[in-house]
Motif scaffolding. Structure first.
Motif, mmCIF file in Angstrom:
data_model
loop_
_atom_site.group_PDB
_atom_site.id
_atom_site.type_symbol
_atom_site.label_atom_id
_atom_site.label_comp_id
_atom_site.label_asym_id
_atom_site.label_seq_id
_atom_site.Cartn_x
_atom_site.Cartn_y
_atom_site.Cartn_z
ATOM 1 N N ASP A 56 0.835 -1.340 0.036
ATOM 2 C CA ASP A 56 -0.102 -0.015 -0.046
ATOM 3 C C ASP A 56 0.899 1.138 -0.160
ATOM 4 N N ALA A 57 0.099 2.482 -0.063
ATOM 5 C CA ALA A 57 0.969 3.652 -0.235
ATOM 6 C C ALA A 57 1.728 4.135 1.153
ATOM 7 N N LEU A 58 1.347 3.180 2.243
ATOM 8 C CA LEU A 58 1.878 3.703 3.577
ATOM 9 C C LEU A 58 3.314 2.958 3.560
ATOM 10 N N ASN A 59 3.832 2.045 2.602
ATOM 11 C CA ASN A 59 4.860 1.273 2.598
ATOM 12 C C ASN A 59 4.704 -0.054 3.319
ATOM 13 N N ASP A 60 3.433 -0.458 3.570
ATOM 14 C CA ASP A 60 3.039 -1.726 4.432
ATOM 15 C C ASP A 60 2.913 -2.820 3.196
ATOM 16 N N THR A 61 3.663 -3.888 3.318
ATOM 17 C CA THR A 61 3.724 -5.090 2.298
ATOM 18 C C THR A 61 3.262 -6.467 3.263
ATOM 19 N N LEU A 91 -4.773 -0.343 3.920
ATOM 20 C CA LEU A 91 -4.700 0.765 4.997
ATOM 21 C C LEU A 91 -4.752 2.203 4.378
ATOM 22 N N SER A 92 -4.175 2.121 3.005
ATOM 23 C CA SER A 92 -4.160 3.279 2.167
ATOM 24 C C SER A 92 -5.382 3.225 1.206
ATOM 25 N N PRO A 93 -5.715 4.217 0.312
ATOM 26 C CA PRO A 93 -6.460 4.191 -0.511
ATOM 27 C C PRO A 93 -5.899 3.881 -1.762
#
Length: 128
Positions: A56-61, A91-93
């Motif tokens: 996701d865009a929050l760098n969660d993989t 968690l991000s759009p």
């Protein structure tokens, strides 16, 4: 739609934003995706496992792997197509997924990897 062919197996992917779940501490964005697996080879094959890399865009993989897809290990004769739908929460759009299917070729009993092309997950409001 994104598409990719590996060893005669064509993977097509479409996605859709489904909505969000949230409270004052956390918001999650729901996405669905539909995968079509088309056997354009001359051999009968079976999908036996999957691997996903979800970012996701929050760098969660997240990495997800398992047997089959949605509880099935479809067998595809030459020319057949198997389509299924599933989903994920971010968690991000904005995010992306990529991965691979492991398949067995019934003609020579060998396992081979079929790449799933990278595809984007995004909300309409995040792209405006």
């Amino acid at each position: 739609m994104v598409q990719q062919v590996t060893k005669g197996i064509k993977i097509s992917v479409t996605t859709q934003y489904e909505g969000f779940l949230g409270n004052e501490h956390k918001t999650s964005y729901a996405f669905s995706y539909t995968i079509s697996i088309e056997n354009n080879s001359k051999d009968t094959v079976q999908l036996i496992s999957r691997y996903w890399n979800i970012k996701d865009a929050l760098n969660d993989t997240q990495e997800v792997s398992g047997q089959g897809v949605i509880g099935m290990k479809p067998v595809l004769e030459p020319g057949e197509v198997h389509t299924y739908s599933s989903g994920c929460m971010l968690l991000s759009p904005i995010g992306a997924m990529s991965g691979a299917f492991t398949m067995i070729n019934f003609s020579n009993k060998s396992a081979f990897k079929v790449d799933i092309p990278s595809f984007r997950l995004f909300t309409d409001f995040a792209m405006n």
